[in-house]
Scaffold this active site. Structure first.
Site, mmCIF file in Angstrom:
data_model
loop_
_atom_site.group_PDB
_atom_site.id
_atom_site.type_symbol
_atom_site.label_atom_id
_atom_site.label_comp_id
_atom_site.label_asym_id
_atom_site.label_seq_id
_atom_site.Cartn_x
_atom_site.Cartn_y
_atom_site.Cartn_z
ATOM 1 N N ASP A 180 11.324 -103.137 1.003
ATOM 2 C CA ASP A 180 11.842 -101.794 1.257
ATOM 3 C C ASP A 180 13.333 -101.964 0.963
ATOM 4 O OD1 ASP A 180 13.109 -99.567 2.337
ATOM 5 O OD2 ASP A 180 11.507 -99.257 3.783
ATOM 6 N N HIS A 181 13.763 -101.528 -0.215
ATOM 7 C CA HIS A 181 15.107 -101.946 -0.638
ATOM 8 C C HIS A 181 16.204 -101.371 0.265
ATOM 9 C CE1 HIS A 181 14.771 -98.184 -2.916
ATOM 10 N NE2 HIS A 181 16.081 -98.125 -2.826
ATOM 11 N N HIS A 243 11.456 -95.830 3.971
ATOM 12 C CA HIS A 243 12.891 -95.926 4.265
ATOM 13 C C HIS A 243 13.307 -95.171 5.533
ATOM 14 C CE1 HIS A 243 12.567 -97.272 0.222
ATOM 15 N NE2 HIS A 243 12.597 -96.089 -0.338
#
Ligand code: NAD
Length: 496
Positions: A180-181, A243
């Site tokens: 999950d950047h 996110h």
């Protein structure tokens, strides 16, 4: 000196957009900073036929287009660590050759059998690749084996579970790094530090002193070329399941007893377990969907006119929601989230609004004291701002709002590490803290599935319901107005 991690990275999707824009530049930065040394190698895997030289040239070009001041000597020695393997991931035969090449690279670069498999490909291939990696013997290695999975991890709980079961037949949970950047972003990682290292905030971080928390992640772009994928996903699946809920978990979790991966994860999981399970009626009240229309000047197309999007699409490009966390700390405090495309600003910010003081000595007929806000700027600017009130010069009873800023971007300047740079380095070191555990994925999907089921079964008659370049549909404002709150104008909250 601490040993740098030696590893072979097998990159599936080596000619793709993610590899070119993010992964090669991130690896290069790690190399120039000395975080990866000569004991690393990459095998790029994709369908196209390419020689090693062509592949290395592509890598150089993508690095030069993303990073200024690339030195010839660095980049030339960097690309000698890369080899290319033309491969169809659905064909078991190509894995035997890949295995041979991996063994050769292992010897040449002394990689101790450590293998990272990065699946930077369309999600329908995640399961099949991991199964072949095991059946064709690539996971039988003397060193560690780890797999990095890009988003999306499933389309709902059921498909995520199926995918997870497939991956788990080849890798243990602790060998799976689900990206999950957002968790690689400097200021998202800073949420815990701001909370747990400041005596000023933690005592106030609860329902006695916090009125509400607002998380906005807005984009100015539309769906661009991603229409085919996006029309089946929408903002809810694309942004909220991962996110947005990850940021909620970090803001709401209890202090972990230590900073280990397990302790932090278990606190985040407890938050996700405490998300209030709404009735169908409450979902309709508390979650607002939006779809963008043309802009006011008629220059941009409406979502339904974008390529590969259904002309009568019922997909939301915007979501706003009110999340309640049913535990002692947060009972009664709404966490408002909103995210969307074609909004007026590209920005991710968190606003923590503190409750009003019990009695306002400075009250004046038309003016109420501004509440204290803590703004966490996640992107594009990075930092924090504290909104306070002070005395207006020369006036006895009048106050004025002031902002105390800390700009992380100014401190780190161009050296602020890219999210992918941090995440790749974490995987090499075996630190899974900033990746999502299966339990987090499962709970987030279960929460989001309830909303998507209702939305998919009822057409939104108002679509399109917000103009491109605005901050979303009117209903999203009404969601907060009903609670006597407003969305703070984060598009004006820049760090000065
Ligand atoms: P892309 O379409 O640009 O690249 C896909 C890659 O897969 C190409 O290298 C292609 O050659 C390869 N490929 C396709 N079919 C193949 C096959 N049968 N055998 C071997 N190779 C094959 O995709 P992308 O944008 O780089 O995205 C990759 C993944 O990363 C996706 O899961 C996406 O959701 C995720 N992601 C991408 C971005 C981004 O900025 N591009 C951001 C976040 C997540």
């Amino acid at each position: 000196m601490k040993k740098r991690p030696a590893s072979l990275l097998i990159l599936f999707g080596a000619t793709g957009d993610l590899a070119n824009r993010k992964l090669y530049p991130s690896l290069y930065r790690l190399y120039t900073k000395g975080k990866i040394t000569e004991n690393f190698a990459v095998i790029g895997v994709a369908r196209r036929e390419l020689t090693d030289e062509q592949y290395q040239l592509n890598i150089k070009q993508s690095i030069v287009s993303e990073i200024n001041n690339v030195k010839d000597c660095d980049i030339n020695s960097f690309v000698t660590h890369f080899k290319y393997h033309s491969h169809d991931v659905s064909d078991s035969a190509s894995y035997a050759e890949l295995k041979k090449l991996a063994e050769q690279m292992d010897q040449t670069f002394e990689l101790e059998g450590n293998r990272l498999f990065y699946l930077a490909m369309a999600p329908e291939f995640f399961g099949i690749i991991t199964q072949f990696l095991k059946s064709e013997g690539l996971t039988d290695t003397a060193g560690y084996k780890r797999v990095i999975i890009e988003k999306p991890f499933g389309h709902n709980f059921e498909t995520a579970k199926k995918l997870n079961d497939m991956i788990r037949s080849a890798f243990e949970e602790e060998e799976i790094y689900r990206i999950d950047h957002y968790l690689g972003k400097e200021m998202v990682q800073n949420i815990e530090v701001i909370r747990f290292s400041n005596a000023l905030f933690e005592p106030l971080w609860n329902n006695r002193y916090i009125s509400n928390i607002q998380i906005t992640s807005s984009e100015t772009l539309g769906v661009e070329e991603r229409g085919r994928y996006y029309d089946k996903s929408g903002a809810l699946r694309d942004m909220v399941q991962n996110h947005m809920l990850q940021m909620v978990a970090l803001l709401a979790m209890e202090p972990p007893i230590s900073l280990t991966t397990e302790e932090i994860r278990s606190e985040k999981v407890r938050v996700l377990r405490s998300l209030r399970k709404y009735t169908d009626k409450e979902i309709q009240q508390y979650f607002i969907r939006g779809q963008y229309d043309r802009d006011e000047e008629n220059l941009l197309s409406a979502y339904r006119d974008e390529p590969m999007v259904e002309k009568d699409s019922n997909t939301g490009t915007y979501v706003a929601g009110k999340i309640m966390i049913d535990n002692f700390r947060w009972a009664g405090v709404p966490f408002y989230i909103r995210t969307g495309k074609r909004m007026s600003a590209k920005s991710t910010k968190i606003v923590v609004q503190f409750k009003d003081i019990p009695m306002n000595l400075y009250y004046q007929p038309k003016e109420v004291l501004n509440p204290n806000l803590l703004v966490i700027h996640i992107q594009p600017d990075e930092g924090i701002t504290l909104h306070l009130n002070v005395k207006k010069s020369g006036q006895k009873e009048e106050t004025k709002p002031i902002h105390l800023h800390f700009s992380n971007s100014n401190v780190n300047g161009i050296n602020t590490p890219e999210a992918y740079e941090m995440l790749i380095y974490d995987v090499m070191r075996g630190d899974a803290t900033n990746f999502t555990h299966w339990e987090e994925v499962a709970l987030s999907w279960k929460f989001v599935d309830r909303i998507s089921q209702i939305w998919e079964n009822t057409r939104e008659q108002d679509f399109p319901n917000y103009v491109s370049g605005s901050m979303g549909p009117k209903k999203a404002d009404e969601l907060l107005e009903r609670d006597n709150h407003i969305w703070w104008p984060i598009e004006q909250f820049e760090i000065e």
